[in-house]
Scaffold this motif. Sequence first.
Motif, PDB file in Angstrom:
ATOM      1  N   THR A   1       0.844  -1.190   0.000  1.00 35.57           N
ATOM      2  CA  THR A   1       0.000   0.000   0.000  1.00 35.57           C
ATOM      3  C   THR A   1       0.880   1.241   0.000  1.00 35.57           C
ATOM      4  O   THR A   1       1.789   1.357   0.821  1.00 35.57           O
ATOM      5  CB  THR A   1      -0.908   0.007   1.249  1.00 35.57           C
ATOM      6  N   CYS A   2       0.609   2.163  -0.910  1.00 29.78           N
ATOM      7  CA  CYS A   2       1.350   3.423  -0.956  1.00 29.78           C
ATOM      8  C   CYS A   2       1.176   4.133   0.390  1.00 29.78           C
ATOM      9  O   CYS A   2       0.046   4.342   0.836  1.00 29.78           O
ATOM     10  CB  CYS A   2       0.836   4.297  -2.095  1.00 29.78           C
ATOM     11  N   PRO A   3       2.270   4.509   1.062  1.00 33.47           N
ATOM     12  CA  PRO A   3       2.164   5.159   2.364  1.00 33.47           C
ATOM     13  C   PRO A   3       1.461   6.516   2.328  1.00 33.47           C
ATOM     14  O   PRO A   3       0.973   6.984   3.346  1.00 33.47           O
ATOM     15  CB  PRO A   3       3.609   5.337   2.812  1.00 33.47           C
ATOM     16  N   THR A   4       1.398   7.143   1.166  1.00 30.47           N
ATOM     17  CA  THR A   4       0.812   8.470   1.065  1.00 30.47           C
ATOM     18  C   THR A   4      -0.673   8.427   0.740  1.00 30.47           C
ATOM     19  O   THR A   4      -1.486   9.066   1.403  1.00 30.47           O
ATOM     20  CB  THR A   4       1.558   9.311   0.013  1.00 30.47           C
ATOM     21  N   CYS A   5      -1.048   7.658  -0.299  1.00 31.18           N
ATOM     22  CA  CYS A   5      -2.439   7.702  -0.762  1.00 31.18           C
ATOM     23  C   CYS A   5      -3.182   6.370  -0.621  1.00 31.18           C
ATOM     24  O   CYS A   5      -4.355   6.288  -0.976  1.00 31.18           O
ATOM     25  CB  CYS A   5      -2.491   8.152  -2.221  1.00 31.18           C
TER      26      CYS A   5
ATOM     27  N   GLY B   1       8.392  15.805   1.772  1.00 28.72           N
ATOM     28  CA  GLY B   1       8.040  17.103   2.343  1.00 28.72           C
ATOM     29  C   GLY B   1       7.562  16.991   3.778  1.00 28.72           C
ATOM     30  O   GLY B   1       7.857  17.848   4.614  1.00 28.72           O
ATOM     31  N   ALA B   2       6.833  15.928   4.087  1.00 26.68           N
ATOM     32  CA  ALA B   2       6.362  15.719   5.459  1.00 26.68           C
ATOM     33  C   ALA B   2       7.546  15.493   6.407  1.00 26.68           C
ATOM     34  O   ALA B   2       7.534  15.976   7.542  1.00 26.68           O
ATOM     35  CB  ALA B   2       5.400  14.540   5.512  1.00 26.68           C
ATOM     36  N   TRP B   3       8.576  14.783   5.949  1.00 25.33           N
ATOM     37  CA  TRP B   3       9.786  14.618   6.768  1.00 25.33           C
ATOM     38  C   TRP B   3      10.469  15.967   6.976  1.00 25.33           C
ATOM     39  O   TRP B   3      10.917  16.274   8.086  1.00 25.33           O
ATOM     40  CB  TRP B   3      10.760  13.633   6.123  1.00 25.33           C
ATOM     41  N   LEU B   4      10.558  16.767   5.918  1.00 29.20           N
ATOM     42  CA  LEU B   4      11.206  18.078   6.041  1.00 29.20           C
ATOM     43  C   LEU B   4      10.452  19.007   6.982  1.00 29.20           C
ATOM     44  O   LEU B   4      11.060  19.799   7.701  1.00 29.20           O
ATOM     45  CB  LEU B   4      11.345  18.731   4.668  1.00 29.20           C
ATOM     46  N   ASP B   5       9.120  18.908   6.968  1.00 28.82           N
ATOM     47  CA  ASP B   5       8.293  19.731   7.856  1.00 28.82           C
ATOM     48  C   ASP B   5       8.194  19.153   9.263  1.00 28.82           C
ATOM     49  O   ASP B   5       7.501  19.696  10.114  1.00 28.82           O
ATOM     50  CB  ASP B   5       6.875  19.875   7.288  1.00 28.82           C
ATOM     51  N   GLU B   6       8.886  18.016   9.482  1.00 29.36           N
ATOM     52  CA  GLU B   6       8.888  17.313  10.758  1.00 29.36           C
ATOM     53  C   GLU B   6       7.511  16.793  11.154  1.00 29.36           C
ATOM     54  O   GLU B   6       7.198  16.645  12.333  1.00 29.36           O
ATOM     55  CB  GLU B   6       9.517  18.166  11.856  1.00 29.36           C
TER      56      GLU B   6
ATOM     57  N   HIS C   1       6.665  13.805  10.176  1.00 32.97           N
ATOM     58  CA  HIS C   1       7.070  12.430  10.485  1.00 32.97           C
ATOM     59  C   HIS C   1       8.280  12.508  11.402  1.00 32.97           C
ATOM     60  O   HIS C   1       9.173  13.335  11.204  1.00 32.97           O
ATOM     61  CB  HIS C   1       7.487  11.666   9.226  1.00 32.97           C
ATOM     62  N   THR C   2       8.312  11.652  12.397  1.00 29.53           N
ATOM     63  CA  THR C   2       9.464  11.596  13.289  1.00 29.53           C
ATOM     64  C   THR C   2       9.771  10.144  13.624  1.00 29.53           C
ATOM     65  O   THR C   2       8.926   9.268  13.461  1.00 29.53           O
ATOM     66  CB  THR C   2       9.204  12.364  14.601  1.00 29.53           C
ATOM     67  N   ILE C   3      10.955   9.912  14.105  1.00 31.75           N
ATOM     68  CA  ILE C   3      11.367   8.600  14.581  1.00 31.75           C
ATOM     69  C   ILE C   3      11.448   8.691  16.093  1.00 31.75           C
ATOM     70  O   ILE C   3      12.094   9.589  16.642  1.00 31.75           O
ATOM     71  CB  ILE C   3      12.724   8.188  13.978  1.00 31.75           C
TER      72      ILE C   3
END
Length: 67
Positions: A10-14, A40-45, A47-49
């Motif tokens: 499954t595509c993680p985005t859509c 872009g979501a990683w750059l905007d933080e 998504h985090t680990i």
Amino acid sequence: MSQTTPRIVTCPTCSTAVKWTRGNAYRPFCSERCKLIDFGAWLDEAHTIAGDSIEDDVLSEQLDKPE
């Protein structure tokens, strides 16, 4: 040479079903657009680990000290 059925992910985005094959240059994403949205979501933080954060203050103090 035996042919196997490609794994479907499954595509993680859509959430579109995507074949996991060498022919899909954007796997696990369905398209370049979805890949860039995720990036872009990683750059905007967005998504985090999980884990302890590294304190920048410690590094800053070391840089400020004259040798």
